[in-house]
Structure formats: C-alpha cells, structure tokens
Write an enzyme that holds these catalytic residues in place. Structure first.
Site, PDB file in Angstrom:
ATOM      1  N   GLU A   1      -5.930  -9.705   0.761  1.00 43.24           N
ATOM      2  CA  GLU A   1      -5.574 -10.775   1.699  1.00 43.24           C
ATOM      3  C   GLU A   1      -6.721 -11.196   2.601  1.00 43.24           C
ATOM      4  O   GLU A   1      -6.776 -12.342   3.046  1.00 43.24           O
ATOM      5  CB  GLU A   1      -4.380 -10.331   2.554  1.00 43.24           C
ATOM      6  CG  GLU A   1      -4.707  -9.521   3.818  1.00 43.24           C
ATOM      7  CD  GLU A   1      -5.363  -8.180   3.529  1.00 43.24           C
ATOM      8  OE1 GLU A   1      -5.237  -7.679   2.395  1.00 43.24           O
ATOM      9  OE2 GLU A   1      -6.011  -7.620   4.432  1.00 43.24           O
TER      10      GLU A   1
ATOM     11  N   LYS B   1       0.840  -1.194   0.000  1.00 40.89           N
ATOM     12  CA  LYS B   1       0.000   0.000   0.000  1.00 40.89           C
ATOM     13  C   LYS B   1       0.876   1.245   0.000  1.00 40.89           C
ATOM     14  O   LYS B   1       1.995   1.211   0.510  1.00 40.89           O
ATOM     15  CB  LYS B   1      -0.865   0.013   1.275  1.00 40.89           C
ATOM     16  CG  LYS B   1      -1.960  -1.019   1.302  1.00 40.89           C
ATOM     17  CD  LYS B   1      -2.829  -0.832   2.527  1.00 40.89           C
ATOM     18  CE  LYS B   1      -3.937  -1.880   2.574  1.00 40.89           C
ATOM     19  NZ  LYS B   1      -4.886  -1.775   1.444  1.00 40.89           N
TER      20      LYS B   1
ATOM     21  N   ARG C   1      -9.828 -11.795   2.018  1.00 38.51           N
ATOM     22  CA  ARG C   1     -10.625 -12.890   1.444  1.00 38.51           C
ATOM     23  C   ARG C   1      -9.908 -14.232   1.577  1.00 38.51           C
ATOM     24  O   ARG C   1     -10.549 -15.269   1.688  1.00 38.51           O
ATOM     25  CB  ARG C   1     -10.986 -12.547  -0.010  1.00 38.51           C
ATOM     26  CG  ARG C   1      -9.804 -12.393  -0.927  1.00 38.51           C
ATOM     27  CD  ARG C   1     -10.146 -11.641  -2.211  1.00 38.51           C
ATOM     28  NE  ARG C   1     -10.282 -10.186  -1.987  1.00 38.51           N
ATOM     29  CZ  ARG C   1     -10.582  -9.305  -2.930  1.00 38.51           C
ATOM     30  NH1 ARG C   1     -10.791  -9.706  -4.165  1.00 38.51           N
ATOM     31  NH2 ARG C   1     -10.677  -8.028  -2.638  1.00 38.51           N
TER      32      ARG C   1
HETATM   33  N1  BES Z   1      -7.955  -3.907   4.246  1.00 41.39           N
HETATM   34  C1  BES Z   1      -8.116  -3.538   2.892  1.00 41.39           C
HETATM   35  C2  BES Z   1      -9.428  -2.807   2.624  1.00 41.39           C
HETATM   36  C3  BES Z   1      -9.593  -1.478   3.300  1.00 41.39           C
HETATM   37  C4  BES Z   1      -9.183  -0.315   2.679  1.00 41.39           C
HETATM   38  C5  BES Z   1     -10.187  -1.392   4.525  1.00 41.39           C
HETATM   39  C6  BES Z   1      -9.339   0.898   3.293  1.00 41.39           C
HETATM   40  C7  BES Z   1     -10.365  -0.166   5.153  1.00 41.39           C
HETATM   41  C8  BES Z   1      -9.930   0.974   4.530  1.00 41.39           C
HETATM   42  C9  BES Z   1      -8.069  -4.777   2.009  1.00 41.39           C
HETATM   43  O1  BES Z   1      -7.248  -5.787   2.465  1.00 41.39           O
HETATM   44  C10 BES Z   1      -7.518  -4.338   0.701  1.00 41.39           C
HETATM   45  O2  BES Z   1      -6.387  -3.941   0.664  1.00 41.39           O
HETATM   46  N2  BES Z   1      -8.326  -4.408  -0.353  1.00 41.39           N
HETATM   47  C11 BES Z   1      -7.908  -3.997  -1.636  1.00 41.39           C
HETATM   48  C12 BES Z   1      -8.349  -5.040  -2.623  1.00 41.39           C
HETATM   49  C13 BES Z   1      -7.757  -4.891  -3.979  1.00 41.39           C
HETATM   50  C14 BES Z   1      -6.269  -5.165  -3.927  1.00 41.39           C
HETATM   51  C15 BES Z   1      -8.446  -5.843  -4.911  1.00 41.39           C
HETATM   52  C16 BES Z   1      -8.551  -2.651  -1.911  1.00 41.39           C
HETATM   53  O3  BES Z   1      -9.679  -2.409  -1.482  1.00 41.39           O
HETATM   54  O4  BES Z   1      -7.903  -1.814  -2.533  1.00 41.39           O
HETATM   55 ZN    ZN Z   2      -6.971  -5.886   4.479  1.00 37.86          ZN
HETATM   56 MN    MN Z   3      -5.248  -5.539   1.882  1.00 36.07          MN
END
Ligand code: BES
Ligand code: ZN
Ligand code: MN
Length: 503
Positions: free
Chosen positions: A353, A281, A355
């Site tokens: 991750e 991220k 999922r």
């Molecule tokens: N934990 C994140 C989702 C999230 C983002 C929760 C912001 C709370 C605030 C999750 O693990 C994630 O990174 N999801 C990605 C999925 C993508 C890589 C398909 C996302 O939402 O960008």
């Molecule tokens: Zn996450």
């Molecule tokens: Mn994530």
C-alpha cells in the site's frame, strides 16, 4: 516531547572540582593533561592502570568518590584513535557519555585530549549525541502505582538537568550547538511520532501535529479526502477507504532562501497503521506497523529542524497520511484504481500500500512544485531488511549526483545508505494484463520492484527513494538511540540540505 538536560559550554580552565566529571582519554596517549590537573595525587591514573583502561573508543571507567579529590564520580571515557574522531564519532562519544552522567543532577565533561583540543564542531556533535541518547518515550508509563506511591522504576530515571561541557572555545561551541539543538528537536519529533501508538495517532492527529510547525514559520496546508478526490488521487484514497479515520495529505513549505530558487522536496509515506488490508498481515509482529509512518515522521522532523535553525533553502515537505485497515469497504485484491497521473494500477496485494500512497504524493509534488529534486522516504518493504539488514537504508535513484550526495551525507551522519539498482528488467515485472501496472512483482527483488513502481510517478525529475523499513524503527540500540523509533533520516537530510542547498 522528551525534555533533555540543558547544555552549557565553559572554559577548560574552569573544570569542576566537585560533583560528577567525565574526562576523555585517547588510545594513543598516556593520561591527558586534564587528568593530572584534576588528579594531582595520581589516584585516577592508578585506577586506569589497574583496570587496564586503554582509552578504546567508547570504553568507560568509573571511579566513585576518589580519594584526594572532592569529586563524587570521576569517569574516564575512551576516545579511541584519532581517525575515529570525525563528526559522527564525536556524536557517538557524546552518546557513550550519557550513562555516566544521567544520575547526577549536574555534571561536567572535559573535552581535552593529549593530542589537542577538539574544535567547536566536535563539541557540538558531542552534545548532540548525548542529548539524542538521553531520549526516552515514557509518556504512557504511570509515575505512581495504584496505591499512589511512586513506582519503583521512577528511581532508575535520569536526574540530569544541566550538563557543562568544558572545551577550548566555549563561545564557538555554543554557536555550533544552536544548529545541533534544532536538529535534535527534529529528531525527537520524528521519534515521538513513530513511537506513538496508532490509536492515538491516525492521519487526522498526525496532520494536526504537522500543523503545529506553523509556529516555526512553516506554511502548512492540509488536504482532506474531498480535495484529494478532486485531484484524482485514486491510488492513495483506495488505501484509505477501509478505515473510518480519513486520509490527509499535508504540504509543508519552508522558504528560507532569499531568491526564487526552485524548491527541493521531501515526500514521506505516512501509513499510521498497516494491517495489510484484505491481504492481511499475520498477527505476530503486526504491532510494529504503528511505525509505518516513519517516512512521514522523518519529513516532518526535517521540516521542524530546518525551520528551527532557519535554513537558507526553499524546501517542500509532503506526507501522505492514511490508515490501511479492513472493513466491508476496504480495497480488494484485483481492484483497479486510477492514480492522479492518469495511470491505472491493478492492486493485487493490498499490503503493498505504501507505493500506492506515494504514487499520488510524488505525482502531486512534482506537478505542483516542479522541484529541483525529490527524495522520498518510506518504510516500504520487508525485502529491504532481507537485503541490507538494519544498519543501512536502501537508496534508489535515477540521478547519480543526487545519489552520491545522499550517500555522502549518510557517511558523515552515520545514517548510512546503500545504493540498490534500478532497471528496465525490473520494471517489466510490474506489467499487468488488466491495467497499466500492478502493485506487486514476483518473488525476488521486492525492494527493487517497489522502487521501480515509484519511479513511474516521477517523470524526469531527479529523484531518490530511501527504503527505511529496517532503520526507522526497531533497529538495534546504538550509542545515540535506545528508543524504538530512531528518527532516521532527519539528520541525514538536514546534512544534505546544509552541505549542498544553502546559500
Ligand atoms: N509496511 C510494510 C513494509 C514493512 C515491513 C515495514 C516490516 C517495516 C517492517 C509494507 O507496506 C508491506 O507490507 N510490504 C510488503 C510488500 C509485499 C506485499 C509486496 C512486504 O514487504 O511484505
Ligand atoms: Zn506499509
Ligand atoms: Mn503493507
């Protein structure tokens, strides 16, 4: 944990003559009887008229040291129109009362309206809302400065230790409040877990916290890597492998029903920190990923609430705890893992991750307990915030009846859900050339794709997935919460259990 003021209930006729008192005023009425009772000279009524205070929902009018009474502070709280005063309305009113009473050591609220007296359900909801609003997470703030003097902001801290609520039937209110207090404990626990930084709360520490529920009569098992490996949980363990902190799967059981009813089950995503892994991220905002265990926190808080109020239901709570970190051993994009179900997954993005963790947690839950239904909660996608903002959590389900009950519980508690679609068109998007599925789809419909992925691990069991990424943390302050972690899901699911699954 946050220590809230204690709550007592007393008769209306015992309304206080000294100290701090809050009186309700509905929008439909001229000043209520209680106002004239405590305000024989009409000072307050004049103040209300002068301030054009109309009793709008949540509006407040503060009068300090009014002449002709011995009260130090006499505040009016607008109760709005009668149709706003449902249970969640009463909670919100309780929350709105908090700023009026927080600085007094003891205070009183008089629950009486011109058009009738609120019942015990309203009184308990009012108390719960006030207590939830009183929550703050300040355990890491020093009380004294480096010179040993009390820090300035100590002054601003609440002083309230006892609040008396005057209402029509104090003993009924006290009874109703006992359950509300149990729920409060569950919400506080969930908020604490979400607010805690990841250096203090990793998978092992979280599991230890869950273990403490044994004191309430919950059976708690903690599975470590070795056992999970034996079970074949390659999806969950793949996420954990980049962190030195280990992974845990916690199984909590509360058997409050007499018969051998099939249990109902709640499953939570517990990523104690989500760096994204090798698909890392961006730095900006990454700190929020300490809250990526909001689903697990809600499940743990729920079990706490159910056990505290001795719910007459058989309930299983399962949380998958991992840290999604990076080191030389971390999972790589393109890796293929085998889940406990036997299905293989091509991990094209290590940041998708949650999922993977839930795939094994859901399968395990279904396989071992054959529950009547499963509801999982997860801070699963940023996409759900794009779709719904921060005032509704996403609801996905393979079962209309369960979805309807959840949506209804959302309306009653104010923890609102909005149903999103599932379907074979979306499921197709996670087909993989190299494995049974991949963990990401295309550019659009990210929250749906994630839900579709989860559905591949639940077979025919009635199931719902709540994507709480927008509501579990960092959501806008509300009447009943000003903390970063909201504890979203605890009240919602407690209500679901209470309304439909208790004998
Ligand atoms: N934990 C994140 C989702 C999230 C983002 C929760 C912001 C709370 C605030 C999750 O693990 C994630 O990174 N999801 C990605 C999925 C993508 C890589 C398909 C996302 O939402 O960008
Ligand atoms: Zn996450
Ligand atoms: Mn994530």
């Amino acid at each position: 944990m946050h220590k809230p003021p204690s709550i007592a209930f007393a008769k209306l006729s015992a309304a206080p003559k000294k100290g701090t008192a809050v009186i309700l005023l509905g929008e439909e009425a001229s000043p209520a009887a209680s106002v004239s009772l405590l305000d024989p000279s009409g000072t307050i009524a004049r103040a209300a008229a002068a301030a054009k205070f109309k009793g709008g929902f949540g509006a407040t009018l503060d009068v300090w040291a009014p002449d002709a009474t011995e009260l130090d502070r006499f505040a009016l709280l607008g109760a709005g129109k009668p149709d706003k005063r449902d249970e969640s309305g009463w909670m919100r009113l309780g929350g709105s009362a908090w700023p009026l009473v927080r600085k007094a050591e003891t205070a009183a609220v008089v629950l009486e309206l011109a058009d009738g007296e609120p019942d015990e359900v309203a009184a308990a909801a009012f108390a719960l809302g006030l207590l939830l609003r009183s929550y703050s997470f300040d355990k890491y703030k020093s009380k004294k400065d480096v010179k040993g003097k009390a820090r300035e902001d100590e002054d601003g801290k609440p002083k309230l230790s006892k609040l008396t609520i005057h209402c029509a039937d104090p003993s009924a209110a006290k009874k109703a409040f006992a359950d509300a207090e149990a729920v409060m404990g569950g919400v506080f626990l969930a908020r604490d877990l979400v607010n805690e930084p990841a250096n203090a709360l990793g998978p092992v520490e979280f599991a230890d916290k869950a273990k403490e529920l044994e004191e309430l009569g919950v059976t708690v098992e903690v599975l470590a890597e070795k056992e999970m490996k034996k079970l074949g949980m390659g999806a969950l363990l793949g996420v954990a492998q980049g962190s030195p902190r280990g992974a845990r799967l916690v199984v909590m059981q509360w058997n409050g029903a007499k018969g051998k009813d099939k249990p109902i089950a709640f499953v939570g995503k517990g990523v104690t920190f989500d760096t994204g892994g090798n698909s890392m991220k961006p730095a900006s905002g990454m700190e929020d990923m300490k809250g990526d265990m909001g689903g697990a926190a809600a499940v743990t808080g729920l079990m706490h609430a159910l056990a505290s109020r001795k719910a007459k239901a058989n309930v299983v709570g399962i949380i998958g705890l991992v840290e999604n970190a990076v080191d030389g051993n971390a999972q790589r994009p393109g890796d293929i893992v085998t889940s406990m179900s036997g299905q293989t997954i091509e991990v094209l993005n290590t940041d998708a991750e949650g999922r993977l963790v839930l795939a094994d947690a859901l399968w395990y839950c279904n396989d071992r307990f054959e529950p009547a239904f499963m509801v999982n909660l997860a801070t699963l996608t940023g996409a759900i915030m794009v779709a719904l903002g921060q005032h509704h959590a996403g609801l996905f389900s393979n079962d209309d009846d369960l979805a309807g009950k959840l949506a209804q519980a959302g309306m009653v508690t104010g923890e609102k859900l909005w149903r999103m679609p599932l379907g074979p068109e979306y499921d197709k998007l996670i087909e993989s050339k190299n494995a049974d599925m991949k963990n990401i789809g295309g550019r659009y419909g990210g929250a749906i794709i994630a839900a579709q992925f989860l559905q591949r691990f639940v077979k025919e069991t009635p199931w719902a997935h709540l994507d709480i990424a927008g509501t579990a943390m960092g959501s806008p302050a509300s009447d009943t919460n000003t903390s970063w972690g909201s504890g979203f899901g605890v009240r919602l699911l407690d209500r679901l259990v209470r309304d439909h699954y208790e004998a």
